[in-house]
Design a protein around this motif. Structure first.
Motif, short mmCIF file in Angstrom:
data_model
loop_
_atom_site.label_atom_id
_atom_site.label_comp_id
_atom_site.label_asym_id
_atom_site.label_seq_id
_atom_site.Cartn_x
_atom_site.Cartn_y
_atom_site.Cartn_z
N GLN A 273 0.83 -1.20 0.00
CA GLN A 273 0.00 0.00 0.00
C GLN A 273 0.86 1.26 0.00
OE1 GLN A 273 -3.08 0.29 -0.66
NE2 GLN A 273 -3.12 2.51 -0.38
N SER A 274 1.96 1.23 0.73
CA SER A 274 2.87 2.37 0.76
C SER A 274 3.43 2.64 -0.63
CB SER A 274 4.01 2.10 1.75
OG SER A 274 4.98 3.13 1.69
N ILE A 275 3.81 1.58 -1.32
CA ILE A 275 4.37 1.73 -2.67
C ILE A 275 3.32 2.28 -3.64
CG2 ILE A 275 5.18 0.40 -4.68
CD1 ILE A 275 6.67 -1.37 -2.62
N ARG A 276 2.10 1.76 -3.57
CA ARG A 276 1.04 2.25 -4.45
C ARG A 276 0.81 3.74 -4.26
NH1 ARG A 276 -3.28 -2.53 -3.23
NH2 ARG A 276 -2.39 -4.16 -4.58
N GLN A 277 0.73 4.17 -3.00
CA GLN A 277 0.46 5.58 -2.73
C GLN A 277 1.62 6.46 -3.18
OE1 GLN A 277 -1.13 6.74 1.05
NE2 GLN A 277 -2.45 4.96 1.23
N LYS A 278 2.83 6.04 -2.89
CA LYS A 278 3.99 6.83 -3.31
C LYS A 278 4.08 6.88 -4.84
CE LYS A 278 6.82 6.10 0.82
NZ LYS A 278 8.05 5.48 1.38
N SER A 279 3.78 5.77 -5.47
CA SER A 279 3.80 5.72 -6.93
C SER A 279 2.71 6.61 -7.52
CB SER A 279 3.63 4.28 -7.42
OG SER A 279 3.68 4.21 -8.82
N GLY A 280 1.54 6.61 -6.86
CA GLY A 280 0.45 7.47 -7.30
C GLY A 280 0.82 8.94 -7.18
N GLU A 281 1.46 9.30 -6.07
CA GLU A 281 1.88 10.68 -5.87
C GLU A 281 2.93 11.09 -6.89
OE1 GLU A 281 3.26 10.64 -1.86
OE2 GLU A 281 1.25 10.41 -0.99
N ALA A 282 3.78 10.13 -7.29
CA ALA A 282 4.83 10.42 -8.27
C ALA A 282 4.31 10.40 -9.70
CB ALA A 282 5.96 9.41 -8.12
N GLY A 283 3.06 9.94 -9.88
CA GLY A 283 2.46 9.94 -11.22
C GLY A 283 2.70 8.69 -12.03
N PHE A 284 3.21 7.62 -11.40
CA PHE A 284 3.51 6.39 -12.14
C PHE A 284 2.37 5.38 -12.11
CE2 PHE A 284 7.96 7.55 -10.73
CZ PHE A 284 8.36 8.00 -11.98
N TYR A 285 1.74 5.23 -10.97
CA TYR A 285 0.83 4.12 -10.69
C TYR A 285 -0.21 3.90 -11.79
CZ TYR A 285 -2.61 1.26 -8.17
OH TYR A 285 -3.49 0.28 -7.80
N ALA A 286 -0.89 4.94 -12.19
CA ALA A 286 -1.93 4.83 -13.22
C ALA A 286 -1.69 5.87 -14.31
CB ALA A 286 -3.31 4.98 -12.60
N MET A 287 -0.47 5.92 -14.81
CA MET A 287 -0.10 6.97 -15.77
C MET A 287 -0.86 6.85 -17.09
SD MET A 287 3.68 5.77 -17.09
CE MET A 287 4.36 5.36 -15.49
N HIS A 288 -1.50 5.71 -17.34
CA HIS A 288 -2.27 5.53 -18.58
C HIS A 288 -3.62 6.22 -18.52
CE1 HIS A 288 -4.01 2.72 -15.82
NE2 HIS A 288 -4.91 2.31 -16.70
N MET A 289 -4.07 6.61 -17.33
CA MET A 289 -5.38 7.24 -17.19
C MET A 289 -5.31 8.71 -17.63
SD MET A 289 -7.46 4.89 -16.15
CE MET A 289 -8.89 5.77 -15.49
#
Length: 401
Positions: A60-76
């Motif tokens: 969960q920590s990785i998902r949130q940090k990735s989301g904040e960095a703009g990577f997690y769902a960059m296709h959206m």
């Protein structure tokens, strides 16, 4: 006319470089602290197969940090918090992260728990309450389609929703649902018109947003490769308001198929990346390991296993790039994505099996990554459409079925 370019474009390369830096900075320290449990996944699971709280918190920590960095769902799309990158770039990053092997890094990019084509239909308050938090990695979802007695034949689902005043009452049971036990809400497909009352059997199906505290989690479905991540969703007179209808009433199935189409591209990209990872591990081992006074890579049986895998990964990657390019062009990719999914996942399965074989007894040890990848490879030939479904789709697209 613009030709197809197989070079990694500058924008995509910048994304890949940034991803590597993010993984080194944010993921590697967490992975280091969980090294034994990640190297041997059985140590990171509870008695029922589910991940331990420590592993879940790290993910969960990785998902949130990735989301904040703009990577997690960059296709959206950018308007909901994504980066709006091309399908070619999304394919490339999925492949790139998978090429690092299984572990915490695979959670940097969204999987089945993340935003999808169905959730992308969110409107009004649904956007702020459900879509945007999932895009940012702050919430997760689950896609409730498969049922105990209905696998590939989804329109025959028995889960039903009946209108009662201003509410819908949902009853049914979903099985093999990834992230069911850990999601904040599930996207549940239910039949809202009986099969006998619709012109086409794909009609009469509606998608509902069901909060986690509104359904019961049944048994944990410990499928190999996805141990502990799948479970049953039990719906017993679950009442949801009209505002929880996602997308068109009685017409959600086609949007669900779009979700599966993208899922097939993503899983194929991951299969290519994992294959690249295993091939590199096998090549290194075959050059270093000696038997009868020679490196085992000098024996034809071993070198042939590697060469076949290398050739199949090469062709699978070409198919993935073509499929992603066609999707960017707005072309019909029904046949393309089925060909790609079938070929890439079967290549991964063969490569994973050969990686175990090349490593011998070391390949069978749970302390090494090979059996874990072999398990995942077997799963990928079933999820998002079985091998048989992919082949049937290809045949139908050529007027043979």
């Amino acid at each position: 006319m613009t030709g197809i370019n197989f070079d990694v474009d500058e924008e995509t390369q910048l994304v890949l470089n940034s991803l590597d830096e993010f993984i080194e900075r944010e993921v590697a320290p967490l992975a280091s602290g969980l090294e034994s449990k990640l190297n041997n996944p059985t140590l990171g699971r509870r008695a029922n197969g589910q991940p331990t709280e420590e592993i879940l918190e790290a993910i969960q920590s990785i998902r949130q940090k990735s989301g904040e960095a703009g990577f997690y769902a960059m296709h959206m799309p950018e308007e909901v918090g994504g980066q709006g990158v091309s399908k070619i770039t999304w394919y490339a990053v999925k492949r790139h992260v998978a090429s690092k092997g299984r572990g915490l890094s695979e959670h940097v990019l969204k999987g089945p728990e993340g935003p999808n084509a169905l959730l992308g239909l969110a409107e009004g308050e649904q956007v702020e309450r459900y879509l945007k938090p999932v895009v940012r990695g702050k919430k997760s979802t689950a896609f409730g389609q498969t049922e105990p007695d209905v696998g590939s034949d989804s329109p025959s689902m028995s889960t039903e929703a009946e209108k009662n005043g201003d509410e819908w009452i949902i009853n049914g049971r979903k099985q093999w649902i990834t992230n069911a036990a850990f999601c904040d809400f599930a996207l549940v497909l239910a039949r809202t018109k009986p099969l006998a009352e619709v012109d086409r059997r794909y009609d009469g199906i509606t998608c509902f947003i069901v909060e986690r505290d509104e359904f019961e989690v049944g048994s944990v479905n410990n499928a190999i490769g996805l141990e502990g991540w799948q479970a049953e969703i039990l719906l017993d007179d679950v009442a949801v308001s009209e505002s929880r209808v996602l997308g068109p009433k009685h017409g959600a199935f086609r949007d669900a198929m779009e979700l599966l189409t993208m899922g097939r591209l993503e899983l194929g990209a991951e299969a290519v990346g994992y294959s690249q990872y295993l091939l590199e591990k096998s090549r290194e081992y075959a050059r270093e390991r000696e038997a009868f006074g020679e490196s085992i890579g000098s024996f034809q049986q071993v070198s042939s296993m590697y060469a076949r895998g290398r050739a199949k990964t090469y062709m699978a990657d070409a198919g993935g790039l073509r499929t992603a390019w066609n999707l960017d062009q707005g072309n019909d990719i029904v046949e393309d994505v089925s060909i790609f999914h079938w070929f890439a996942t079967n290549a991964f399965w063969e490569i994973a099996d050969n990686a175990v074989q090349i490593h011998g007894a070391n390949g069978l040890s749970e302390d090494n990554p090979f059996v874990d990848h072999l398990h995942l490879a077997r799963v990928l030939r079933i999820v998002e459409g079985t091998d048989e479904i992919q082949l049937n789709t290809i045949a139908k697209q050529n007027d043979l079925l």
